[in-house]
Design a protein around this motif. Structure first.
Motif, mmCIF file in Angstrom:
data_model
loop_
_atom_site.group_PDB
_atom_site.id
_atom_site.type_symbol
_atom_site.label_atom_id
_atom_site.label_comp_id
_atom_site.label_asym_id
_atom_site.label_seq_id
_atom_site.Cartn_x
_atom_site.Cartn_y
_atom_site.Cartn_z
ATOM 1 N N ARG A 342 -20.869 -40.521 15.453
ATOM 2 C CA ARG A 342 -20.603 -39.430 15.002
ATOM 3 C C ARG A 342 -21.817 -39.279 13.962
ATOM 4 O O ARG A 342 -22.407 -40.159 13.511
ATOM 5 N N GLY A 343 -21.986 -37.888 13.674
ATOM 6 C CA GLY A 343 -22.896 -37.402 12.717
ATOM 7 C C GLY A 343 -22.628 -35.871 12.293
ATOM 8 O O GLY A 343 -21.679 -35.332 12.515
ATOM 9 N N TRP A 344 -23.817 -35.394 11.672
ATOM 10 C CA TRP A 344 -23.972 -34.078 11.268
ATOM 11 C C TRP A 344 -25.148 -33.526 11.420
ATOM 12 O O TRP A 344 -26.170 -34.074 11.222
ATOM 13 N N LEU A 345 -24.884 -32.180 11.773
ATOM 14 C CA LEU A 345 -26.104 -31.386 12.413
ATOM 15 C C LEU A 345 -26.347 -30.210 11.497
ATOM 16 O O LEU A 345 -25.211 -29.414 11.235
ATOM 17 N N LYS A 346 -27.306 -30.202 11.097
ATOM 18 C CA LYS A 346 -27.931 -29.192 9.854
ATOM 19 C C LYS A 346 -28.991 -28.328 10.186
ATOM 20 O O LYS A 346 -29.846 -28.953 10.653
ATOM 21 N N GLY A 347 -29.030 -27.098 10.167
ATOM 22 C CA GLY A 347 -30.111 -26.119 10.212
ATOM 23 C C GLY A 347 -30.225 -25.339 11.461
ATOM 24 O O GLY A 347 -31.217 -24.411 11.771
ATOM 25 N N LEU A 348 -29.417 -25.644 12.630
ATOM 26 C CA LEU A 348 -29.447 -24.962 13.765
ATOM 27 C C LEU A 348 -28.893 -23.759 13.638
ATOM 28 O O LEU A 348 -29.587 -22.902 14.238
ATOM 29 N N ILE A 349 -27.816 -23.414 12.734
ATOM 30 C CA ILE A 349 -27.363 -22.101 12.499
ATOM 31 C C ILE A 349 -27.346 -21.953 11.161
ATOM 32 O O ILE A 349 -26.998 -22.985 10.278
ATOM 33 N N ASN A 350 -27.168 -20.743 10.594
ATOM 34 C CA ASN A 350 -27.094 -20.394 9.082
ATOM 35 C C ASN A 350 -25.887 -19.649 8.653
ATOM 36 O O ASN A 350 -25.275 -18.810 9.861
ATOM 37 N N ASP A 351 -25.271 -19.802 7.543
ATOM 38 C CA ASP A 351 -24.123 -19.045 7.151
ATOM 39 C C ASP A 351 -24.614 -17.240 6.842
ATOM 40 O O ASP A 351 -25.652 -16.984 7.128
ATOM 41 N N SER A 352 -23.708 -16.595 6.326
ATOM 42 C CA SER A 352 -23.980 -15.297 6.026
ATOM 43 C C SER A 352 -25.087 -14.983 4.917
ATOM 44 O O SER A 352 -25.538 -14.015 4.719
ATOM 45 N N GLN A 353 -24.881 -15.984 4.104
ATOM 46 C CA GLN A 353 -26.224 -15.954 3.007
ATOM 47 C C GLN A 353 -27.536 -16.570 3.405
ATOM 48 O O GLN A 353 -28.453 -16.778 2.671
ATOM 49 N N GLY A 354 -27.661 -17.052 4.738
ATOM 50 C CA GLY A 354 -28.832 -17.494 5.360
ATOM 51 C C GLY A 354 -29.178 -18.981 4.942
ATOM 52 O O GLY A 354 -30.313 -19.450 5.275
ATOM 53 N N LYS A 355 -28.108 -19.553 4.487
ATOM 54 C CA LYS A 355 -28.298 -21.074 4.184
ATOM 55 C C LYS A 355 -27.900 -22.036 5.254
ATOM 56 O O LYS A 355 -27.024 -21.530 6.072
ATOM 57 N N PRO A 356 -28.493 -23.140 5.634
ATOM 58 C CA PRO A 356 -28.332 -23.830 6.792
ATOM 59 C C PRO A 356 -26.706 -24.540 6.777
ATOM 60 O O PRO A 356 -26.326 -24.942 5.774
ATOM 61 N N GLU A 357 -26.053 -24.357 7.877
ATOM 62 C CA GLU A 357 -24.892 -24.747 7.944
ATOM 63 C C GLU A 357 -24.799 -26.350 8.364
ATOM 64 O O GLU A 357 -25.746 -26.828 9.238
ATOM 65 N N GLU A 358 -23.875 -27.102 7.725
ATOM 66 C CA GLU A 358 -23.769 -28.689 8.440
ATOM 67 C C GLU A 358 -22.562 -28.773 9.164
ATOM 68 O O GLU A 358 -21.414 -28.526 8.714
ATOM 69 N N LEU A 359 -22.603 -29.146 10.331
ATOM 70 C CA LEU A 359 -21.559 -29.253 11.350
ATOM 71 C C LEU A 359 -21.496 -30.750 11.653
ATOM 72 O O LEU A 359 -22.263 -31.275 11.977
ATOM 73 N N GLU A 360 -20.173 -31.245 12.033
ATOM 74 C CA GLU A 360 -19.845 -32.565 12.431
ATOM 75 C C GLU A 360 -20.196 -32.546 13.990
ATOM 76 O O GLU A 360 -19.577 -31.613 14.454
ATOM 77 N N ILE A 361 -20.793 -33.391 14.525
ATOM 78 C CA ILE A 361 -20.962 -33.620 15.854
ATOM 79 C C ILE A 361 -20.409 -35.052 16.417
ATOM 80 O O ILE A 361 -20.469 -35.899 15.385
ATOM 81 N N GLU A 362 -20.332 -35.207 17.476
ATOM 82 C CA GLU A 362 -19.806 -36.425 18.219
ATOM 83 C C GLU A 362 -20.898 -36.835 19.291
ATOM 84 O O GLU A 362 -21.518 -35.933 19.928
ATOM 85 N N ILE A 363 -21.151 -38.211 19.250
ATOM 86 C CA ILE A 363 -22.384 -38.821 20.049
ATOM 87 C C ILE A 363 -21.735 -39.934 20.979
ATOM 88 O O ILE A 363 -21.634 -41.180 20.498
ATOM 89 N N PRO A 364 -21.160 -39.395 22.081
ATOM 90 C CA PRO A 364 -20.549 -40.708 22.754
ATOM 91 C C PRO A 364 -21.575 -41.673 23.450
ATOM 92 O O PRO A 364 -22.857 -41.583 23.262
ATOM 93 N N ARG A 365 -21.161 -42.743 23.825
ATOM 94 C CA ARG A 365 -21.982 -43.890 24.193
ATOM 95 C C ARG A 365 -22.817 -43.657 25.358
ATOM 96 O O ARG A 365 -23.735 -44.211 25.368
ATOM 97 N N TRP A 366 -22.489 -42.614 26.346
ATOM 98 C CA TRP A 366 -23.403 -42.692 27.376
ATOM 99 C C TRP A 366 -24.507 -41.638 27.190
ATOM 100 O O TRP A 366 -25.432 -41.643 28.028
ATOM 101 N N MET A 367 -24.566 -40.955 25.881
ATOM 102 C CA MET A 367 -25.899 -40.348 25.399
ATOM 103 C C MET A 367 -26.843 -41.100 25.178
ATOM 104 O O MET A 367 -27.365 -41.372 23.921
ATOM 105 N N GLN A 368 -27.456 -41.924 26.125
ATOM 106 C CA GLN A 368 -28.628 -43.035 25.821
ATOM 107 C C GLN A 368 -29.536 -42.612 27.060
ATOM 108 O O GLN A 368 -29.406 -41.916 28.160
#
Length: 487
Positions: A342-368
């Motif tokens: 698991r991890g956190w992705l930040k900067g791909l989308i912005n909130d209504s004030q234009g600030k980068p959003e931080e979203l939790e992501i899952e990274i399964p074992r097959w993603m290699q």
């Protein structure tokens, strides 16, 4: 109505209903008798018997609530508070954000498989993978792809796209043309593996050239698809690649390049061009990479601000110019650190004030990287050849024709000029920071596997490395090699 909103509204209404039920349960009062009221009733009866006229008998009683009325009252208040809190959050709270894949780069998978073509491979490879059979239905994502030798490159590429777009990891498709990218976290959190996975996806979908710069490349495992520089803490080689990066910014290369820069925060201490302050590589990546077909992926051990500084300029650069992925680790039963998935992705989308959003992501074992190379076995050979072409800057030598290593050893023994040419090529490849797999592929056109060809080539590589070690390390003139061999 979205399912999440429906569930939230149902919970709010349910809280108010339960609050009302418990309030009604706590309200009723009951008449009860005790010793005091009973003695009063007896006295009233005795007086009535003594009275000669009409008498009134009084039966006193006390009012009392249900023993659980206090619990009912408290529960009613709590449910009312919960319902009110949920209602306020729904009306005025921060809206939930989620990654959308509504936008996809135009270069990724046109609607019809016939609209694009696979990378050019040798004819025997194309014949092996081209087939008229229909593709199987998309199987569930697993740690190892199912055999797909009967499917064409385009069919397997479409199958991979469908898997990703239908999975919780669909966010990774939006990183195909997102730049620059910064991956950071603790050691053993899977940073290099994720970077390789993203880079290989770019090679599959958008035909990127791949390059990796890693001072610990001798420890980390890198696929042969990558041109690898800087192993064994060779920061001078990485510094040369930084110069090559700047050079590409002034040109228009035929293909985009994904370059991975591991331990990037150490460059400022060890790379000559960074130590003297002539060029600031990380700032250039932040401001200039989007202007050209450059897609750098920077990897940092730990928090990048710790190494780069806590100044406002650094904070602003990382916050607003980089897409960041922060990965975490977990401990096994014996205390070994391993990726937490698991991890956190930040900067791909912005909130209504234009600030980068931080979203939790899952990274399964097959993603290699191994998953993609199993699904596209021809990719490794094609990328490796392109990697060789990208580093072919040594007197125009071309690799000899493919043959068994044992046969080539005989040929070399019978021809001194050809032997010298092979030795020169070997030494120059080592001085250009080629690793073992890349050198063998370039000279003998053999990819690492379990065949006898690879075993023979590996043994010859080890002998040549030991025999010509002085020439490689001291970078002696190749004219000296001619005199040394002929003597």
């Amino acid at each position: 109505m979205p399912p999440k909103l429906a569930i939230k509204l149902s919970a709010i209404v349910g809280s108010y209903i339960l609050a009302g039920v418990f309030a009604l349960a706590a309200m009723p009062q009951f008449k009860v008798q005790d010793e005091e009221t009973l003695s009063g009733a007896i006295e009233s009866i005795q007086e009535a018997f003594k009275s000669e006229g009409n008498a009134t008998i009084i039966l006193p009683a006390k009012e009392q609530r249900h023993p659980w009325s206090g619990f009912f009252a408290v529960s009613s208040v709590l449910f009312a508070i919960a319902g009110t809190g949920g209602l306020v959050w729904t009306l005025f709270g921060k809206p939930e954000t989620s990654l959308s894949i509504s936008f996809l780069p135009p270069a990724v998978l046109p609607p019809s498989p016939e609209a694009y073509s696979a990378p050019s491979y040798p004819s025997e490879v194309q014949q092996q993978w081209n087939s008229t059979s229909e593709p199987d239905p998309v199987p569930p994502v697993s740690s190892k792809p199912e055999s797909s030798s009967h499917q064409s490159f385009q069919e397997r590429r479409q199958q991979l796209f469908d898997k990703l777009v239908q999975s919780p990891q669909s966010w990774i498709l939006q990183l195909l043309e997102a730049t620059p990218l910064l991956i950071w976290g603790e050691q053993q959190s899977g940073k290099s593996q994720l970077a390789q996975f993203i880079a290989l996806l770019r090679a599959i979908f958008i035909d990127h050239n791949l390059e990796a710069n890693d001072p610990q490349g001798h420890i980390n495992h890198w696929s042969i698809c990558f041109s690898l520089y800087g192993s064994s803490f060779n920061y001078a080689a990485i510094d040369r690649r930084i110069q090559a990066y700047y050079q590409r910014l002034t040109q228009t290369p035929p293909c985009p390049t994904t370059s991975i820069w591991d331990d990037c925060t150490h460059y400022i201490q060890h790379c000559p061009s960074q130590k003297i302050g002539d060029l600031n590589f990380i700032k250039s990546v932040a401001s200039e990479s989007q202007k050209k077909a450059e897609f750098p992926i920077l990897i940092s051990q730990g928090r990048p601000q710790t190494a780069l500084g806590e100044s406002w300029e650094i904070q602003e650069m990382l916050e607003n110019h980089f897409i960041q992925i922060r990965l975490s680790t977990q401990r096994s039963a014996t205390g070994k650190a391993e990726p937490a998935g698991r991890g956190w992705l930040k900067g791909l989308i912005n909130d209504s004030q234009g600030k980068p959003e931080e979203l939790e992501i899952e990274i399964p074992r097959w993603m290699q990287a191994s998953y993609l190379l199993d699904l596209f076995p021809e990719l490794e050979r094609d990328c490796a050849r392109r990697a060789m072409d990208g580093k072919r800057d040594f007197e125009g030598f071309s690799p000899p024709a493919p043959s068994r290593v044992s046969d080539r050893a005989t040929e070399i023994a019978t021809s001194l000029s050809q032997r010298l040419q092979i030795i020169k090529l070997f030494i120059q490849l080592q001085q250009q920071d080629f690793n073992k797999e890349q050198t063998i592929l370039h000279i003998w056109n053999i990819v690492k596997d379990r065949s006898q060809q690879w075993e023979d080539a590996s043994a010859m590589y080890d002998r040549m490395l030991e025999e010509y070690k002085d020439f490689i390390e001291s970078k002696k003139s190749l004219d000296e090699l001619d005199r040394w061999e002929r003597s």
